[in-house]
Design an enzyme around this catalytic site. Structure first.
Site, PDB file in Angstrom:
ATOM      1  N   ASP A  44      51.540  -9.325 -10.732  1.00  0.00           N
ATOM      2  CA  ASP A  44      51.183 -10.705 -11.094  1.00  0.00           C
ATOM      3  C   ASP A  44      50.183 -10.703 -12.255  1.00  0.00           C
ATOM      4  OD1 ASP A  44      48.950  -9.844  -9.733  1.00  0.00           O
ATOM      5  OD2 ASP A  44      48.886 -11.497  -8.306  1.00  0.00           O
ATOM      6  N   SER A  45      49.745  -9.499 -12.682  1.00  0.00           N
ATOM      7  CA  SER A  45      48.948  -9.370 -13.908  1.00  0.00           C
ATOM      8  C   SER A  45      49.725  -9.897 -15.111  1.00  0.00           C
ATOM      9  CB  SER A  45      48.561  -7.912 -14.142  1.00  0.00           C
ATOM     10  OG  SER A  45      49.703  -7.074 -14.052  1.00  0.00           O
ATOM     11  N   ASP A  83      55.401  -8.128  -7.142  1.00  0.00           N
ATOM     12  CA  ASP A  83      54.136  -8.640  -6.621  1.00  0.00           C
ATOM     13  C   ASP A  83      54.337 -10.069  -6.124  1.00  0.00           C
ATOM     14  OD1 ASP A  83      51.545  -7.876  -6.193  1.00  0.00           O
ATOM     15  OD2 ASP A  83      50.930  -8.017  -8.298  1.00  0.00           O
ATOM     16  N   GLU A 115      48.512  -8.760  -1.415  1.00  0.00           N
ATOM     17  CA  GLU A 115      47.096  -8.418  -1.372  1.00  0.00           C
ATOM     18  C   GLU A 115      46.464  -8.850  -0.055  1.00  0.00           C
ATOM     19  OE1 GLU A 115      45.057 -10.175  -4.701  1.00  0.00           O
ATOM     20  OE2 GLU A 115      46.402  -9.259  -6.174  1.00  0.00           O
ATOM     21  N   GLU A 182      42.316  -0.732  -5.284  1.00  0.00           N
ATOM     22  CA  GLU A 182      41.842  -1.079  -6.638  1.00  0.00           C
ATOM     23  C   GLU A 182      40.324  -1.169  -6.702  1.00  0.00           C
ATOM     24  OE1 GLU A 182      43.848  -4.410  -8.419  1.00  0.00           O
ATOM     25  OE2 GLU A 182      42.482  -4.445 -10.139  1.00  0.00           O
TER      26      GLU A 182
HETATM   27  O1  KIV Z   1      49.322  -7.141 -10.843  1.00  0.00           O
HETATM   28  C1  KIV Z   1      49.030  -5.958 -11.079  1.00  0.00           C
HETATM   29  O2  KIV Z   1      49.183  -5.455 -12.192  1.00  0.00           O
HETATM   30  C2  KIV Z   1      48.488  -5.170 -10.000  1.00  0.00           C
HETATM   31  C3  KIV Z   1      47.983  -3.803 -10.344  1.00  0.00           C
HETATM   32  C4  KIV Z   1      46.691  -3.924 -11.017  1.00  0.00           C
HETATM   33  C5  KIV Z   1      47.946  -2.916  -9.184  1.00  0.00           C
HETATM   34  O3  KIV Z   1      48.410  -5.611  -8.894  1.00  0.00           O
END
Ligand code: KIV
Length: 294
Positions: A44-45, A83, A115, A182
């Site tokens: 989700d980044s 994610d 998460e 993380e």
């Molecule tokens: O969304 C993401 O990129 C992540 C990583 C930082 C593990 O959750």
């Protein structure tokens, strides 16, 4: 390389280190696949590095699905992990299962990631029971950025570290086949890794995790808004891209692009006929002199 699966990831613990990278589109997935990455995380980044948001909270299920589909098309052997975005699993267990299922059914991912610690155990159990492999994510959980007061290192006190270990063990017990950890102190990550029966994939969690994950744009120098301490850049593609684009724009402006090698030719006879037809075409271009359509 053979097709990576969730059980293969779990089985790798203690035998070899796992390399996971985020990917958000087909082209990136193909590059990562060619490089032999074990897992591709459609993180989700993407809210931040692809869509330009300040944090990960705004990205939607539809946006995540759109990118997951593209990554799945480019990933032949790497395991695609999607994610689950903010509020796609926190509201209720049935909603969490339905949304996780969409990532496999429509996105063609091989697993989902969510998460949280003990508070998400009911969701993890139900998603796993539906036959959907789950990666947990503890430590700095960016979807809690408002509650955490920013993107900060977690588990620095003994009590917080003990809570994290407890959460991690409970998530593995609930069926997570791997855990992202993380931004926590390296010795805490080392102990969690030792105690957990499933692989830990660290990001800012030191060298003793079973694997590592980084953001595609960070590794390649494509995102310059924010560079966390735990990132190592292996290329400066952003600088290369700006250089190349500047050269191209200059070439367009000074007329050196396109060159003779970039253009298509036409048979001289066809061109001569075209010229005579063009000479007969009225300025509005609608009709030829003999009444036919152009
Ligand atoms: O969304 C993401 O990129 C992540 C990583 C930082 C593990 O959750």
């Amino acid at each position: 390389m053979t097709k990576m699966t969730a059980p293969a990831v779990t089985a790798a613990k203690g035998t070899r280190k796992l390399a996971m990278l985020t990917a958000y589109d087909f082209a990136a997935a193909r590059l990562a696949e060619t490089a032999g990455l074990d897992m591709l995380l459609v993180g989700d980044s993407l809210a931040m590095v692809v869509l330009g948001h300040e944090d990960t909270l705004s990205v939607t299920m539809e946006e995540m699905l759109h990118h997951t589909k593209a990554v799945s098309r480019g990933a032949k052997n790497a395991l695609v992990v999607a994610d689950m975005p903010f509020l796609s699993y926190q509201v209720s267990v049935p909603e969490a299962v339905a949304n996780a299922g969409r990532f496999l059914k429509e996105g063609r991912a091989g697993a989902v990631k969510l998460e949280g610690g003990k508070e998400v155990l009911p969701q993890v159990r139900a998603i796993v029971a539906a036959g959907i492999p789950v990666v947990g994510h503890v430590g700095l959980t960016p979807q809690h950025v408002a509650a955490l007061g920013g993107f900060k290192v977690q588990s620095r006190t003994a009590e917080a570290a003990a809570r994290l270990l407890d959460d991690a063990l409970a998530l593995a017990e609930a069926g997570c086949f791997a855990l992202v950890i993380e931004c926590i102190p390296a010795p805490v990550a080392a102990l969690v890794t030792e105690r957990l029966p499933v692989p830990t994939i660290g990001i800012g969690a030191g060298p003793d995790c079973d694997g590592q994950v980084l953001v595609f744009h960070d590794v390649l120098g494509l995102y310059d808004r924010f560079l966390p301490k735990f990132v190592k850049r292996y290329a400066e593609l952003g600088e290369l891209a700006v250089g190349a684009l500047t050269q191209w724009a200059d070439a367009v402006r000074n007329g050196t692009f396109p060159g003779p090698e970039h253009v298509f030719s036409m048979e001289p006879e066809a061109y001569a006929t075209f010229l005579s037809l063009a000479a007969c075409t009225p300025p509005d271009g609608s009709k030829t002199p003999d009444g036919g359509s152009v």
